[in-house]
Design an enzyme around this catalytic site. Structure first.
Site, PDB file in Angstrom:
ATOM      1  N   LYS A  19       7.244  -1.579   2.846  1.00 55.91           N
ATOM      2  CA  LYS A  19       6.473  -0.398   2.986  1.00 55.91           C
ATOM      3  C   LYS A  19       5.568  -0.591   4.273  1.00 55.91           C
ATOM      4  CE  LYS A  19       5.927   1.709  -1.476  1.00 55.91           C
ATOM      5  NZ  LYS A  19       7.008   1.080  -2.231  1.00 55.91           N
ATOM      6  N   ASP A  78      15.177  -8.661  11.806  1.00 54.17           N
ATOM      7  CA  ASP A  78      15.295 -10.145  11.173  1.00 54.17           C
ATOM      8  C   ASP A  78      14.376 -10.841  12.432  1.00 54.17           C
ATOM      9  OD1 ASP A  78      16.095 -11.973   9.726  1.00 54.17           O
ATOM     10  OD2 ASP A  78      17.624 -12.759  10.673  1.00 54.17           O
ATOM     11  N   TYR A  92       4.001 -17.746   7.661  1.00 51.12           N
ATOM     12  CA  TYR A  92       3.440 -18.957   8.787  1.00 51.12           C
ATOM     13  C   TYR A  92       2.255 -18.489   9.480  1.00 51.12           C
ATOM     14  CZ  TYR A  92       8.119 -20.792   7.967  1.00 51.12           C
ATOM     15  OH  TYR A  92       9.390 -21.364   7.149  1.00 51.12           O
ATOM     16  N   HIS A 150       5.248 -10.362  17.708  1.00 52.54           N
ATOM     17  CA  HIS A 150       6.793 -10.280  17.995  1.00 52.54           C
ATOM     18  C   HIS A 150       7.442  -9.197  17.552  1.00 52.54           C
ATOM     19  CE1 HIS A 150       5.854 -12.202  14.490  1.00 52.54           C
ATOM     20  NE2 HIS A 150       6.912 -12.082  13.721  1.00 52.54           N
TER      21      HIS A 150
HETATM   22  P1  IMP Z   1      11.686 -11.091   8.099  1.00 52.62           P
HETATM   23  O1  IMP Z   1      12.922 -11.091   8.850  1.00 52.62           O
HETATM   24  O2  IMP Z   1      10.564 -10.173   8.729  1.00 52.62           O
HETATM   25  O3  IMP Z   1      12.029 -11.048   6.617  1.00 52.62           O
HETATM   26  O4  IMP Z   1      11.095 -12.718   8.554  1.00 52.62           O
HETATM   27  C1  IMP Z   1      11.693 -13.672   7.714  1.00 52.62           C
HETATM   28  C2  IMP Z   1      10.723 -14.932   7.557  1.00 52.62           C
HETATM   29  O5  IMP Z   1      10.268 -15.263   8.920  1.00 52.62           O
HETATM   30  C3  IMP Z   1       9.258 -14.325   6.758  1.00 52.62           C
HETATM   31  O6  IMP Z   1       9.658 -14.514   5.146  1.00 52.62           O
HETATM   32  C4  IMP Z   1       8.215 -15.447   7.013  1.00 52.62           C
HETATM   33  O7  IMP Z   1       8.574 -16.617   6.687  1.00 52.62           O
HETATM   34  C5  IMP Z   1       8.709 -15.569   8.630  1.00 52.62           C
HETATM   35  N1  IMP Z   1       8.041 -14.614   9.441  1.00 52.62           N
HETATM   36  C6  IMP Z   1       8.535 -13.551  10.305  1.00 52.62           C
HETATM   37  N2  IMP Z   1       7.614 -12.907  10.891  1.00 52.62           N
HETATM   38  C7  IMP Z   1       6.295 -13.399  10.596  1.00 52.62           C
HETATM   39  C8  IMP Z   1       4.913 -13.353  10.839  1.00 52.62           C
HETATM   40  O8  IMP Z   1       4.530 -12.304  11.524  1.00 52.62           O
HETATM   41  N3  IMP Z   1       4.032 -14.085  10.427  1.00 52.62           N
HETATM   42  C9  IMP Z   1       4.424 -15.065   9.396  1.00 52.62           C
HETATM   43  N4  IMP Z   1       5.509 -15.315   9.039  1.00 52.62           N
HETATM   44  C10 IMP Z   1       6.645 -14.616   9.698  1.00 52.62           C
END
Ligand code: IMP
Length: 189
Positions: free
Chosen positions: A10, A68, A150, A176
């Site tokens: 969401k 991703d 993180y 990012h």
């Molecule tokens: P996703 O592709 O956005 O689901 O990110 C994959 C994984 O990368 C997450 O489960 C976090 O462990 C890490 N991650 C991605 N973006 C962030 C962020 O903005 N802060 C902290 N961890 C992040």
């Protein structure tokens, strides 16, 4: 134009709807009747986001984008990288992931790291990719309670605190993910 964001998160949906305005009707996976997580079996962020966007385009016949993200740590040869969510195992525990990261970095002076998001858009069968990055370093200890993943150990360059120590709105201005979303929005507009 109707376009699917291949997620049921969401917060992510709110952020993109806010930035795109009225010209695009953003629908989620659940709006298509899809409630399970999509497969992410590739070994790059580009590969995984393409896999998800293509699956939705091919299965539901709707234009789609997917994201991703991952944390790349220089001294660990880019780990946890594409494996960020599952670094410490299938449980997807942020605490366990952070603990393992700090453990693997014990005694390492080079703390340089980078968060990366790749968004893949499949529009009328044509593929476009957008990459957002932010450089920073890994703190010695976790600090702060905002955000997720993180955030408690990531200190963006030029900052004196971690992502988890500031308001989510401030993080979302420079993250990012925000940088990749801005490129997607520019392209769609
Ligand atoms: P996703 O592709 O956005 O689901 O990110 C994959 C994984 O990368 C997450 O489960 C976090 O462990 C890490 N991650 C991605 N973006 C962030 C962020 O903005 N802060 C902290 N961890 C992040």
């Amino acid at each position: 134009m109707k376009i699917c964001f291949a997620t049921n998160n969401k917060n992510k949906l709110f952020e993109i709807k806010n930035k795109l305005g009225e010209a695009y009707e953003i629908i989620s996976l659940s709006d298509l009747g899809h409630f399970e997580d999509l497969a992410e079996t590739q070994d790059t962020l580009e590969g995984n986001s393409l896999q998800k966007a293509r699956f939705v385009y091919d299965t539901y016949g709707v234009n789609c984008f997917a994201d991703d993200s991952g944390l790349m740590v220089e001294a660990l040869n880019g780990e946890p990288g594409v494996n960020s969510a599952f670094y410490a195992g299938e449980a997807k525990s942020s605490e366990a992931n952070v603990a393992l990261l700090l453990n693997n970095m014990r005694g390492i002076n080079n703390r340089k790291a980078r968060f990366v998001t790749v968004i893949t858009l499949v529009l009328n069968g044509k593929v476009e990719q957008f990459r957002g990055e932010i450089d920073g370093s890994i703190a010695e200890h976790p600090s702060g309670s905002h955000g997720f993943g993180y955030d408690p150990v990531f200190v963006p360059d030029g900052w004196q605190c971690t992502f988890a120590e500031v308001d989510l709105q401030l993080k979302n201005k420079i993250s990012h993910r925000a940088r990749a979303v801005e490129q997607l929005v520019d392209f769609l507009k």
